[in-house]
Design a protein around this motif. Structure first.
Motif, short mmCIF file in Angstrom:
data_model
loop_
_atom_site.label_atom_id
_atom_site.label_comp_id
_atom_site.label_asym_id
_atom_site.label_seq_id
_atom_site.Cartn_x
_atom_site.Cartn_y
_atom_site.Cartn_z
N LEU A 177 0.83 -1.20 0.00
CA LEU A 177 0.00 0.00 0.00
C LEU A 177 0.87 1.25 0.00
CD1 LEU A 177 -2.81 -0.97 2.56
CD2 LEU A 177 -3.03 -0.73 0.09
N ALA A 178 1.90 1.25 0.83
CA ALA A 178 2.78 2.42 0.88
C ALA A 178 3.43 2.67 -0.47
CB ALA A 178 3.84 2.22 1.96
N SER A 179 3.94 1.62 -1.09
CA SER A 179 4.63 1.76 -2.36
C SER A 179 3.69 2.30 -3.45
CB SER A 179 5.21 0.42 -2.78
OG SER A 179 5.75 0.49 -4.08
N LYS A 180 2.53 1.64 -3.59
CA LYS A 180 1.60 2.03 -4.66
C LYS A 180 1.08 3.45 -4.47
CE LYS A 180 1.65 -2.13 -6.54
NZ LYS A 180 2.28 -2.39 -7.84
N LEU A 181 0.74 3.80 -3.22
CA LEU A 181 0.16 5.12 -2.98
C LEU A 181 1.21 6.22 -3.08
CD1 LEU A 181 -2.32 4.26 -0.09
CD2 LEU A 181 -2.77 4.47 -2.53
N LEU A 182 2.45 5.93 -2.68
CA LEU A 182 3.51 6.93 -2.83
C LEU A 182 3.80 7.19 -4.31
CD1 LEU A 182 6.00 5.86 -0.01
CD2 LEU A 182 4.70 8.00 -0.14
N ILE A 183 3.75 6.13 -5.11
CA ILE A 183 3.93 6.31 -6.55
C ILE A 183 2.83 7.19 -7.12
CG2 ILE A 183 3.83 5.09 -8.76
CD1 ILE A 183 5.29 2.76 -7.41
N ALA A 184 1.58 6.92 -6.67
CA ALA A 184 0.46 7.73 -7.14
C ALA A 184 0.62 9.19 -6.72
CB ALA A 184 -0.85 7.15 -6.59
N GLN A 185 1.10 9.41 -5.50
CA GLN A 185 1.33 10.79 -5.05
C GLN A 185 2.36 11.50 -5.91
OE1 GLN A 185 2.33 10.84 -0.91
NE2 GLN A 185 0.22 10.62 -0.22
N ARG A 186 3.41 10.79 -6.24
CA ARG A 186 4.47 11.41 -7.05
C ARG A 186 3.95 11.77 -8.45
NH1 ARG A 186 7.77 6.93 -4.88
NH2 ARG A 186 8.83 7.71 -3.02
N LYS A 187 2.91 11.09 -8.87
CA LYS A 187 2.30 11.40 -10.17
C LYS A 187 1.27 12.51 -10.06
CE LYS A 187 3.01 6.80 -12.19
NZ LYS A 187 2.37 5.61 -12.80
N GLY A 188 1.17 13.09 -8.86
CA GLY A 188 0.29 14.23 -8.68
C GLY A 188 -1.15 13.88 -8.42
N MET A 189 -1.43 12.68 -7.94
CA MET A 189 -2.81 12.28 -7.68
C MET A 189 -3.20 12.54 -6.24
SD MET A 189 -3.44 8.86 -9.96
CE MET A 189 -1.76 8.35 -10.15
N ASN A 190 -4.48 12.76 -6.02
CA ASN A 190 -5.01 12.99 -4.69
C ASN A 190 -5.35 11.66 -4.04
OD1 ASN A 190 -4.99 15.89 -4.99
ND2 ASN A 190 -6.76 15.64 -6.35
N ILE A 191 -4.74 11.38 -2.91
CA ILE A 191 -4.88 10.08 -2.25
C ILE A 191 -5.66 10.24 -0.96
CG2 ILE A 191 -3.66 8.10 -1.31
CD1 ILE A 191 -3.28 8.52 -4.29
N SER A 192 -6.60 9.32 -0.76
CA SER A 192 -7.32 9.25 0.51
C SER A 192 -7.25 7.82 1.02
CB SER A 192 -8.79 9.67 0.32
OG SER A 192 -9.51 9.52 1.53
N LEU A 193 -6.78 7.67 2.24
CA LEU A 193 -6.62 6.34 2.83
C LEU A 193 -7.40 6.30 4.14
CD1 LEU A 193 -5.21 3.57 2.67
CD2 LEU A 193 -3.29 4.57 3.92
N GLU A 194 -8.34 5.38 4.23
CA GLU A 194 -9.21 5.30 5.41
C GLU A 194 -9.11 3.89 6.01
OE1 GLU A 194 -13.11 6.41 4.21
OE2 GLU A 194 -12.44 8.25 3.21
N ILE A 195 -8.35 3.77 7.08
CA ILE A 195 -8.20 2.51 7.80
C ILE A 195 -8.34 2.84 9.28
CG2 ILE A 195 -6.78 0.45 8.14
CD1 ILE A 195 -5.20 1.26 5.66
#
Length: 437
Positions: free
Chosen positions: A304-322
């Motif tokens: 999860l960390a890897s995939k979401l960090l990659i998405a962030q670097r691509k300028g995407m808005n990330i929301s994680l709810e756990i």
């Protein structure tokens, strides 16, 4: 009697094929394919003898093609496996069957040759079923997609060996039949060919385990790199918060002096220049990853960390709810990581093409089930009824295997279900894992 024995032998091809391939057949398919195997096998055997079995080999490959919608290395292997096992198992155990019949009917004057022929014809599918039963746990662990992925080094050599062995065996059987007697030398050669088959299967097991070990090592290296990336991100957040704490007192003192002096312009200036930018930054994308602290399965946390960090670097808005701790996954961890990785990769690829560029990942930990939701923004129409088909993709050629692979994995996991919905402009994948009670 010859027609009955040969019919049983031909049906054995299809029985062994279905056992090793684990394809699902309706009763009409099973009947129709069995009939086709018998008719084609009898027809070709009439003209070319034992070589008529090769026609059945071709038919089994065609059945695999129908089931897979494409020609695969596994489909060819299944057909070759059925050809070899049906050709060898009866021969290898014929002498034992003959001895058992002779021992059991000692003193009988009846002609028992036909009984030996019948039992020898029935033996291949029964023996194959016994072998697969004994290897049940190991066979269940073999993942078809991995075998296909590494078919060049793992499957193709074994399939080639099986075909060469059966070709040599048919040459020998043709010579034995032509001489009209049993040649001990040729029979010993057949036993040697049977040993080669065992060596081939041993090679397959060795290569599969070797590839698994290499993949495990790579997964551990990737996991370490991902956790290091995640740790670096947390350190960055900590430094940012520490810096904010350092400036916090100065900000308050400046605001206090402005308030005491009644200087509203100074208060407004401090707010606009320091408080407001800091508040916006604290609400930023990267702070959503703090919720990963609730994931207590290291492999899942790293993915999860890897995939979401990659998405962030691509300028995407990330929301994680756990919101609740996740301490266990009730399905095989490797299968789950492959599923969640594919869902996240697809979400990133779809969201980056949309105007909103948003991804939401939520985990709901219930008493009886665990729900993973991957949601992303989309642009344009998505046909939910076709996205799980092989090759279905909006990303160009040679794509569209991800969700097809997910469907294949889930077919072997009765505890897990995947629901796909579109609530425009959002695409939702909901993976529900029922907990074992």
């Amino acid at each position: 009697m010859y027609i009955l024995v040969s019919t049983i032998q031909l049906i054995s091809f299809f029985v062994i094929f279905t056992a090793v391939s684990r394809y699902s057949f309706s009763k009409w398919e099973y009947t129709g394919y069995s009939l086709a195997v018998v008719v084609m096998g009898q027809l070709f055997s009439y003209f070319v003898g034992v070589w008529g079995a090769l026609s059945v080999f071709g038919l089994l490959i065609w059945i695999s093609f129908r089931k897979e919608d494409r020609l695969t290395a596994l489909g060819i292997f299944y057909a070759a496996y059925a050809l070899v096992m049906n050709s060898f198992l009866g021969f290898l155990f014929a002498d034992l069957i003959e001895w058992i019949i002779g021992f059991g009917f000692q003193g009988s004057t009846a002609n028992l040759d036909y009984l030996v022929y019948l039992l020898t014809a029935f033996s291949p599918p029964l023996l194959n079923a016994g072998i697969l039963f004994l290897l049940g746990n190991y066979v269940a662990q073999v993942r078809r997609e991995e075998v296909e992925r590494f078919s060049r080094v793992m499957l193709n050599p074994v399939t080639t060996l099986l075909l060469l062995v059966v070709a040599a065996a048919y040459v020998i059987l043709t010579l034995v039949h032509g001489e009209g007697n049993r040649d001990p030398l040729l029979e010993n050669v057949l036993y040697g060919l049977g040993a080669l088959v065992l060596i081939g299967f041993g090679y397959f097991i060795f290569q599969y385990r070797h590839i698994q070990r290499k993949q495990l090592e790579k997964a551990r290296e990737d996991q370490l790199a991902q956790l290091q990336d995640y740790t670096s991100q947390l350190e960055k957040l900590y430094d940012e918060i520490k810096g904010f704490r350092h400036d916090y007192v100065n900000i308050l003192l400046t605001l206090e002096s402005g308030i005491v002096a009644g200087d509203l312009n100074e208060v407004r200036s401090v707010f606009e220049q320091t408080v407001k930018p800091t508040g916006e930054r604290m609400k930023g994308n990267e702070h959503s990853l703090v919720h990963l602290k609730n994931i207590h399965v290291p492999e899942i946390k790293s993915i999860l960390a890897s995939k979401l960090l990659i998405a962030q670097r691509k300028g995407m808005n990330i929301s994680l709810e756990i919101l609740s701790p996740v301490r266990h996954i009730d399905i095989e961890l490797i299968s789950f990581t492959r599923i969640i990785s594919i869902l996240l990769d697809n979400a990133v690829e779809a969201a980056i093409q949309s105007p909103e560029r948003e991804i939401t990942v939520a985990v709901i930990e219930g008493e009886w089930e665990q729900v993973w939701i991957v949601e992303n923004s989309i642009e344009g129409f998505v046909d939910v009824s076709t996205i799980f088909n092989k090759g279905a993709s909006t990303k160009g050629r040679e794509r569209g295997m991800g969700l097809y692979t997910v469907r294949g994995i889930l077919e072997g996991i009765p505890l897990a279900t995947l629901e796909t919905r579109i609530i425009e402009p959002r695409f939702l994948q909901t993976l529900t894992i029922r907990k074992e009670r």
